[in-house]
Scaffold this active site. Structure first.
Site, PDB file in Angstrom:
ATOM      1  N   ASN A   1       0.840  -1.341   0.049  1.00  0.00           N
ATOM      2  CA  ASN A   1       0.102  -0.086  -0.027  1.00  0.00           C
ATOM      3  C   ASN A   1       0.944   1.199  -0.107  1.00  0.00           C
ATOM      4  O   ASN A   1       0.194   2.502   0.314  1.00  0.00           O
ATOM      5  CB  ASN A   1      -1.179   0.094   1.259  1.00  0.00           C
ATOM      6  CG  ASN A   1      -0.147   0.008   2.674  1.00  0.00           C
ATOM      7  OD1 ASN A   1       1.043   0.164   2.599  1.00  0.00           O
ATOM      8  ND2 ASN A   1      -1.032   0.104   3.471  1.00  0.00           N
TER       9      ASN A   1
ATOM     10  N   GLU B   1       1.617   4.541   7.533  1.00  0.00           N
ATOM     11  CA  GLU B   1       0.623   3.960   6.833  1.00  0.00           C
ATOM     12  C   GLU B   1      -0.083   5.049   5.948  1.00  0.00           C
ATOM     13  O   GLU B   1       0.077   6.331   6.365  1.00  0.00           O
ATOM     14  CB  GLU B   1      -0.638   3.475   7.680  1.00  0.00           C
ATOM     15  CG  GLU B   1       0.117   2.011   8.342  1.00  0.00           C
ATOM     16  CD  GLU B   1      -0.024   0.884   7.447  1.00  0.00           C
ATOM     17  OE1 GLU B   1       0.276   0.860   6.302  1.00  0.00           O
ATOM     18  OE2 GLU B   1      -0.417  -0.026   8.206  1.00  0.00           O
TER      19      GLU B   1
END
Ligand code: GLP
Length: 241
Positions: free
Chosen positions: A136, A143
């Site tokens: 991702n 993140e």
């Protein structure tokens, strides 16, 4: 960004290991930033193989790993600290007092993050930061999110990232902690030189977006476009279009 393609992860890892050892030979007190995960396993194997008893002297090298799971420490086999001891530190002879690591068991995680930033600064900053990348686009445990942390911080892990880390926990995702401590984006970007390694088709889209896409907090690795000295080492499967 300087993109270098290799036929496979082994060839990539052999080349990167030679580069790291040459950097230590030139600068014995090199400060290295290091990743965990599956991608660097062949790199650490190559470093073990290429550091024969009379070879590169690691005794003055200092290391700082990117991240650690909250709740885990050196004595937990699933910790990143234990992984690094197994895969690299013991075999090549890193001085234990030169190992910088976030303590996932620290009673005060925020204070631990501040201590880590100070330890990196006291070492003179990171000379060479080696990175992997999540599918991702995460680096360390930064993140994708509407906003990113600049400095070392406590991070909540996304389900896909926990799944990607399950191998360390016997394949059981429920045992993967949902929080970690991680260097922040600015901590990473302050390294003098950065090498990101990516292997396998599962990383191709993230690598492509990191290199060609807009700089966005939704793909944290894209911030590496701002750094003046980044090398991206990929195998053919992870190669950008
Ligand atoms: C983990 C680590 C990252 C690593 C990423 C990719 O979440 N915190 O530092 O780069 O996953 O892991 P892998 O190399 O196993 O794909």
């Amino acid at each position: 960004m300087n993109i270098q393609r290799f036929t496979d992860g082994r060839a990539l890892s052999q080349d990167l290991a030679r580069r790291i050892l040459a950097a230590i030979d030139r600068q014995p007190g090199l400060v290295l930033g290091l990743p965990t995960g599956r991608t660097p396993l062949p790199l650490y194997a190559a470093l073990r193989e290429q550091t024969p008893p009379a070879g590169t002297d690691w005794s003055a090298v200092r290391t700082f790993n990117l991240d650690e799971f909250v709740g885990l420490g050196a004595s937990d086999q699933e910790s990143y600290r234990a992984y690094m001891e197994r895969e690299l530190f013991a075999a090549v002879g890193v001085d234990p007092t030169h190992v910088g690591f976030l303590d996932g068991r620290a009673a005060d995680p925020d204070a631990e993050c501040g201590r880590y930033e100070e330890a990196i600064a006291a070492a003179g900053g990171i000379d060479l930061m080696i990175l992997g990348i999540g599918a991702n686009g995460h680096i360390g445990f930064n993140e994708p999110a509407p906003g990113l942390h600049a400095r070392t911080h406590r991070a909540r892990l996304q389900p896909g990232t926990r799944a990607a880390n399950a191998a360390l926990f016997g394949g059981d995702i429920s045992r993967v902690p949902d929080e970690a401590l991680s260097m922040g984006m600015a901590t990473i970007l302050r390294a003098r030189s950065v090498i990101l390694m990516a292997t396998g088709a599962g990383k191709a889209a993230a690598v492509d977006a990191m290199i060609r896409g807009p700089i966005t907090t939704m793909l944290p690795a894209s911030f590496l476009q701002l750094h003046p000295d980044v090398t991206v080492m990929v195998d053919l499967a992870a190669s950008p279009r």
